[in-house]
Design a protein around this motif. Sequence first.
Motif, mmCIF file in Angstrom:
data_model
loop_
_atom_site.group_PDB
_atom_site.id
_atom_site.type_symbol
_atom_site.label_atom_id
_atom_site.label_comp_id
_atom_site.label_asym_id
_atom_site.label_seq_id
_atom_site.Cartn_x
_atom_site.Cartn_y
_atom_site.Cartn_z
ATOM 1 N N MET A 100 4.516 -4.191 17.010
ATOM 2 C CA MET A 100 3.456 -4.550 16.591
ATOM 3 C C MET A 100 3.385 -3.539 15.197
ATOM 4 O O MET A 100 3.505 -2.368 15.110
ATOM 5 N N ILE A 101 3.103 -4.331 13.916
ATOM 6 C CA ILE A 101 3.081 -3.444 12.818
ATOM 7 C C ILE A 101 1.648 -3.160 12.436
ATOM 8 O O ILE A 101 0.555 -3.795 12.853
ATOM 9 N N THR A 102 1.431 -2.052 11.556
ATOM 10 C CA THR A 102 0.005 -1.759 11.176
ATOM 11 C C THR A 102 0.063 -1.811 9.663
ATOM 12 O O THR A 102 0.661 -1.245 9.064
ATOM 13 N N VAL A 103 -0.788 -2.726 9.208
ATOM 14 C CA VAL A 103 -1.101 -2.823 7.647
ATOM 15 C C VAL A 103 -1.575 -1.536 7.065
ATOM 16 O O VAL A 103 -2.754 -1.179 7.540
ATOM 17 N N THR A 104 -0.893 -1.117 6.029
ATOM 18 C CA THR A 104 -1.385 0.161 5.430
ATOM 19 C C THR A 104 -2.111 -0.152 4.079
ATOM 20 O O THR A 104 -2.386 1.075 3.400
ATOM 21 N N ALA A 105 -1.880 -1.329 3.667
ATOM 22 C CA ALA A 105 -2.572 -1.636 2.212
ATOM 23 C C ALA A 105 -3.518 -2.752 2.627
ATOM 24 O O ALA A 105 -2.877 -3.917 2.275
ATOM 25 N N PRO A 106 -4.590 -2.737 2.846
ATOM 26 C CA PRO A 106 -5.787 -3.747 2.843
ATOM 27 C C PRO A 106 -5.851 -4.623 1.641
ATOM 28 O O PRO A 106 -6.084 -5.892 1.759
ATOM 29 N N ALA A 107 -5.806 -4.015 0.621
ATOM 30 C CA ALA A 107 -6.140 -4.660 -0.711
ATOM 31 C C ALA A 107 -4.752 -5.924 -0.963
ATOM 32 O O ALA A 107 -5.003 -6.744 -1.324
ATOM 33 N N GLN A 108 -3.554 -5.152 -0.546
ATOM 34 C CA GLN A 108 -2.404 -5.964 -0.856
ATOM 35 C C GLN A 108 -2.505 -7.250 0.260
ATOM 36 O O GLN A 108 -2.310 -8.411 0.194
ATOM 37 N N PHE A 109 -3.012 -6.752 1.604
ATOM 38 C CA PHE A 109 -2.892 -7.896 2.674
ATOM 39 C C PHE A 109 -4.030 -8.926 2.286
ATOM 40 O O PHE A 109 -3.779 -10.095 2.453
ATOM 41 N N GLN A 110 -5.144 -8.423 1.661
ATOM 42 C CA GLN A 110 -6.254 -9.425 1.642
ATOM 43 C C GLN A 110 -5.696 -10.422 0.532
ATOM 44 O O GLN A 110 -6.062 -11.635 0.335
ATOM 45 N N ALA A 111 -5.089 -9.854 -0.617
ATOM 46 C CA ALA A 111 -4.611 -10.540 -1.686
ATOM 47 C C ALA A 111 -3.336 -11.583 -1.374
ATOM 48 O O ALA A 111 -3.398 -12.754 -1.800
ATOM 49 N N TRP A 112 -2.810 -11.074 -0.545
ATOM 50 C CA TRP A 112 -1.677 -12.157 0.133
ATOM 51 C C TRP A 112 -2.374 -13.363 1.000
ATOM 52 O O TRP A 112 -1.920 -14.462 0.674
ATOM 53 N N GLN A 113 -3.302 -12.926 1.651
ATOM 54 C CA GLN A 113 -4.093 -14.074 2.592
ATOM 55 C C GLN A 113 -4.743 -15.152 1.529
ATOM 56 O O GLN A 113 -4.924 -16.081 1.758
ATOM 57 N N ALA A 114 -5.493 -14.317 0.290
ATOM 58 C CA ALA A 114 -6.147 -15.093 -0.635
ATOM 59 C C ALA A 114 -5.116 -15.772 -1.696
ATOM 60 O O ALA A 114 -5.695 -16.573 -2.222
ATOM 61 N N LYS A 115 -3.937 -15.584 -1.357
ATOM 62 C CA LYS A 115 -2.889 -16.149 -2.586
ATOM 63 C C LYS A 115 -3.403 -15.777 -3.897
ATOM 64 O O LYS A 115 -3.166 -16.701 -4.839
ATOM 65 N N VAL A 116 -3.651 -14.452 -4.202
ATOM 66 C CA VAL A 116 -3.639 -13.910 -5.402
ATOM 67 C C VAL A 116 -2.829 -12.691 -5.621
ATOM 68 O O VAL A 116 -2.454 -12.059 -4.741
ATOM 69 N N MET A 117 -2.979 -12.070 -6.978
ATOM 70 C CA MET A 117 -2.137 -10.904 -7.181
ATOM 71 C C MET A 117 -2.830 -9.748 -6.629
ATOM 72 O O MET A 117 -3.980 -9.654 -6.729
ATOM 73 N N PRO A 118 -2.107 -8.842 -5.892
ATOM 74 C CA PRO A 118 -2.779 -7.576 -5.353
ATOM 75 C C PRO A 118 -2.887 -6.609 -6.672
ATOM 76 O O PRO A 118 -2.037 -6.747 -7.841
ATOM 77 N N PRO A 119 -3.704 -5.415 -6.506
ATOM 78 C CA PRO A 119 -3.802 -4.611 -7.403
ATOM 79 C C PRO A 119 -2.910 -3.568 -7.680
ATOM 80 O O PRO A 119 -1.790 -3.470 -6.868
ATOM 81 N N VAL A 120 -2.615 -2.955 -8.756
ATOM 82 C CA VAL A 120 -2.002 -1.830 -8.941
ATOM 83 C C VAL A 120 -2.569 -0.611 -8.366
ATOM 84 O O VAL A 120 -3.782 -0.557 -8.090
ATOM 85 N N GLU A 121 -1.664 0.102 -7.545
ATOM 86 C CA GLU A 121 -2.118 1.062 -6.440
ATOM 87 C C GLU A 121 -1.042 2.416 -6.653
ATOM 88 O O GLU A 121 0.247 2.264 -6.836
ATOM 89 N N GLU A 122 -1.714 3.282 -6.667
ATOM 90 C CA GLU A 122 -0.993 4.691 -6.421
ATOM 91 C C GLU A 122 -0.954 5.185 -4.935
ATOM 92 O O GLU A 122 -1.951 5.255 -4.201
ATOM 93 N N ILE A 123 0.332 5.113 -4.455
ATOM 94 C CA ILE A 123 0.581 5.164 -2.902
ATOM 95 C C ILE A 123 0.630 6.485 -2.439
ATOM 96 O O ILE A 123 0.133 7.049 -1.564
#
Length: 347
Positions: free
Chosen positions: A1-24
């Motif tokens: 089981m993985i844990t998503v650590t980038a909710p904005a990226q995950f939501q963008a993937w689900q919505a089929k849009v580009m994710p934001p630029v992020e400082e990790i």
Amino acid sequence: MITVTAPAQFQAWQAKVMPPVEEIRPGVWSIPVPFIGNPMRYTLSYLLVGNGEAALVDPGWDSAEGWESLTAGLAAAGVAPQQITAIVVTHFHPDHLGMAARLREASGAPVALGEHEPLPAQWRGEPARFVVEDREQFAAWGVPAEFLDEVSFQTETWAQMTMVAEPQIRLVDGELLPVAGITVRVLSTPGHTPGHICLVDEANQLILTGDHVLPRITPHVSLEAQGQLNPLGDYFNSLEIMGAGADMEVLPAHEYRFLGLMDRVAELTEHTLERSREVIAVLDSGAAANVWEVSKELTWSRGFESLRGFTLRLALAETASHLVYLQKQGREVGIEVSRGTPTPARP
């Protein structure tokens, strides 16, 4: 089981849009670059900022839109293209390497690839001859005549591929990236391509996995590159060494960041072995006498009939990789699968 650590990226993937630029982490940035015309939608490029130097990992698919996204992402990080001092590419594929030439022209930075990554210019020989040999290989795999044009390379396609410039740096397994102020180590992970590399950032507890490990998609492993003898065997071996980043946050080149690398490695291993078991079942049934006929009997997400063009080529090459793997495991498959001897390049 993985844990998503980038909710904005995950939501963008689900919505089929580009994710934001992020400082990790401080000095580590994720910059999405559009992968035009492909269901993957984008490549995640990573900016690693050191002391007066900076590396850009996987600059993405080459396009005007992509260049705009990349430079906007760099600007958000306070870095101009001219400040990039190293362009690091995890593997040869154009959604990773494509923008490297444009970025090198803007920055003067060298392009770095894994030491074992072949470029078409290294084994192309005469382009016309290669195209003939490629077509002959697919014919030997049982591809019907009406599909040969769409699955094999054409002269113009091959010419475009061989125009890719040689990298200025070849990265060796275990060495550090040549960027002042960062400590990021190269991890050789052949399989998806012969010279694929991952990058381990122990200080920040990050591992950049390119296409080797993705959170949802199974990377494509195929008998595609000349001289690659057992890509699936290489892939399994490369999965076994991922313990180097077992507890690190995973930064893949597509989709979204996550934790749980070894759980994902276990899933990928089992999924790929299950595919080999499916191939064995087809062979045991006696229903297939060549690569084409094996492929037709396998499970594809949208059905074999939906596969056309380059997607069909990849499906056939993936099937061939499983047959080669089974041969190397000592199983008699009774099917011609060799990619043959590479055509030597002229000196």
